[in-house]
Design a protein around this motif. Structure first.
Motif, PDB file in Angstrom:
ATOM      1  N   GLN A   1       0.826  -1.202   0.000  1.00 47.56           N
ATOM      2  CA  GLN A   1       0.000   0.000   0.000  1.00 47.56           C
ATOM      3  C   GLN A   1       0.863   1.256   0.000  1.00 47.56           C
ATOM      4  O   GLN A   1       0.600   2.217  -0.729  1.00 47.56           O
TER       5      GLN A   1
ATOM      6  N   HIS B   1      -1.218   9.646  -3.703  1.00 50.70           N
ATOM      7  CA  HIS B   1      -2.660   9.375  -3.781  1.00 50.70           C
ATOM      8  C   HIS B   1      -2.982   8.090  -3.032  1.00 50.70           C
ATOM      9  O   HIS B   1      -2.249   7.102  -3.135  1.00 50.70           O
ATOM     10  N   ASP B   2      -4.120   8.092  -2.318  1.00 54.65           N
ATOM     11  CA  ASP B   2      -4.353   6.989  -1.390  1.00 54.65           C
ATOM     12  C   ASP B   2      -4.781   5.684  -2.056  1.00 54.65           C
ATOM     13  O   ASP B   2      -4.634   4.620  -1.471  1.00 54.65           O
ATOM     14  N   HIS B   3      -5.324   5.721  -3.267  1.00 52.97           N
ATOM     15  CA  HIS B   3      -5.663   4.515  -4.017  1.00 52.97           C
ATOM     16  C   HIS B   3      -6.606   3.581  -3.274  1.00 52.97           C
ATOM     17  O   HIS B   3      -6.532   2.358  -3.420  1.00 52.97           O
TER      18      HIS B   3
ATOM     19  N   ARG C   1      -8.543   7.367  -7.896  1.00 48.29           N
ATOM     20  CA  ARG C   1      -7.360   7.482  -7.056  1.00 48.29           C
ATOM     21  C   ARG C   1      -7.711   7.839  -5.612  1.00 48.29           C
ATOM     22  O   ARG C   1      -6.889   8.331  -4.858  1.00 48.29           O
TER      23      ARG C   1
ATOM     24  N   ARG D   1      -3.997  12.002   1.449  1.00 43.05           N
ATOM     25  CA  ARG D   1      -2.585  11.621   1.356  1.00 43.05           C
ATOM     26  C   ARG D   1      -1.913  11.540   2.735  1.00 43.05           C
ATOM     27  O   ARG D   1      -2.042  12.434   3.552  1.00 43.05           O
TER      28      ARG D   1
ATOM     29  N   GLU E   1       0.937   4.033  -3.097  1.00 38.51           N
ATOM     30  CA  GLU E   1       0.691   5.455  -2.900  1.00 38.51           C
ATOM     31  C   GLU E   1       1.909   6.299  -3.273  1.00 38.51           C
ATOM     32  O   GLU E   1       1.776   7.324  -3.948  1.00 38.51           O
TER      33      GLU E   1
END
Length: 400
Positions: free
Chosen positions: A205, A215-217, A224, A229, A209
């Motif tokens: 993770q 971007h937190d995805h 996104r 963030r 990012e």
């Protein structure tokens, strides 16, 4: 060795599926892309192939190293141990994240010497980066055990070793994470591109990012996320065309490795006739990706004579002791501390005090071994005529 030798209809079909959507970016544009997410599909396929839980695609093997080091928390004040026989990208990435590369000797595997690794560990060591060099595995289980005792994560640089295994387990899955390169001369190529694999979901993770500006995805692979963030990032995104090519190439990888192994076995049988020849030690010969064939002679003088005959007979082999891209004593810019930064970074602090100085004679064991060693890259499309020519050249060298 290079996957470009077998680029064909499968790669074209995958590319056309991307072009039909008009979306080259790996994220967003859900309505337009018609469910086509080639990079994410490639990540999942590569994770499945290697037996890893997660995979993160990036723009290059060098980018893979940088993203992995960042996700592991490596930065200024840290030391990272790697080996003196590797491509420059390995230590460039370490310097790029602000850490200091510490170089270990290599042994008969032509990869990191675990005994010298033990001697190089300090309280500043934040990561260990063994390199599965020339397509064959390092003594990774011993390296991971040493690192584990010291509480240090291992990042496996597997740039040249897609398809390589030890006891059926793919390299890159022994440590905290493993990185791969898909540049133009790799067995699996996307022209440029790289991949990181890991079994640690949290580490994946962070890499996901970081490689996309933080971007937190959250809904990856769709949008996104909510833009929440957690840290700053950078841009190392793979594009859809690369993912498409990677999917087609991955489907061919086992066949490519099998072809390389057959060619390597034949040449190795011919080389066995050389007086005093020895071949690199491998933890698992059966798991070799066979991208290169390395052999050593008893003395440097003998290696020089053999190399001259092979060259004169049209079958030259590489001496990496003379190679400026892959061997510590030949990295003149590293040894000189050359940089474009006006204040000397990363070799010097902003005030001008040197952070690190590299001595040309720091790795005598590696130098002695490499001066006796020659290497053949293994191609996929080696004709019977070419193989016979190489066998005849080797025969001439054996009769010295």
């Amino acid at each position: 060795m290079p996957g470009y030798e077998v680029i064909g209809a499968e790669e074209r079909q995958q590319i056309m599926e991307v072009l039909a959507t008009g979306v080259l970016f790996r994220y967003e544009f859900a309505d337009q892309r018609q469910g086509v997410y080639k990079v994410r599909e490639f990540e999942q396929a590569f994770a499945d192939y290697t037996g890893a839980a997660h995979a993160q695609a990036v723009t290059s093997g060098t980018a893979a190293l940088k993203v992995a080091l960042r996700a592991l928390g490596v930065g200024p004040g840290d030391e990272v141990i790697t080996q003196g026989f590797t491509f420059v990208a390995t230590w460039e990435a370490i310097l790029e994240v602000g850490a200091i590369p510490v170089f270990a000797e290599i042994d008969q595997t032509l990869t990191m010497d675990p005994d010298d690794l033990s001697r190089k560990i300090t309280d500043k060591t934040a990561c260990i980066v063994p390199v599965h060099m020339l397509g064959a595995a390092a003594d990774i289980e011993k390296i991971v055990a040493i690192a584990g005792q010291a509480g240090i994560p291992v990042l496996e640089d597997s740039a040249q070793a897609a398809g390589c295994r030890i006891g059926g387990q793919h390299v890159g899955t022994f440590g905290a994470c493993g990185t791969f390169s898909f540049d133009p001369v790799k067995t699996l190529t996307t022209g440029e591109g790289g991949m990181i694999i890991t079994n640690d979901k949290g580490l994946w993770q962070d890499m996901s990012e970081y490689h996309d500006h933080g971007h937190d995805h959250a809904p990856n692979p769709g949008g996104r996320g909510g833009e929440g963030r957690r840290f700053i990032g950078d841009n190392y995104r793979m594009m859809e065309l690369q993912g498409a090519i990677g999917l087609a190439q991955l489907a061919k990888l086992d066949d490519m490795v099998a072809t390389q192994r057959a060619h390597k076995t034949r040449l190795k049988e011919a080389l066995a006739a050389l007086p005093g020849v020895s071949f690199r030690h491998q933890p698992d010969e059966a798991g070799d990706s066979a991208t290169f064939l390395a052999f050593s002679l008893g003395e440097e003088k003998h290696r020089v004579r053999v190399a001259e005959v092979l060259r004169d007979q049209g079958a030259p082999a590489i001496c990496f002791a003379d190679n400026t891209w892959h061997f510590y004593p030949r990295w003149e810019h590293l040894l000189a501390g050359s940089t474009k930064a006006a204040r000397g970074w990363p070799f010097a602090e902003p005030g001008g005090r040197r952070r690190v100085v590299y001595a040309p004679d720091a790795l005598p064991k590696s130098v002695e071994l490499m001066k006796r060693t020659l290497v053949y890259p293994i191609q996929l499309r080696m004709s019977e005529e070419r193989l016979q020519q190489m066998e005849q050249a080797i025969g001439k060298a054996a009769s010295l």
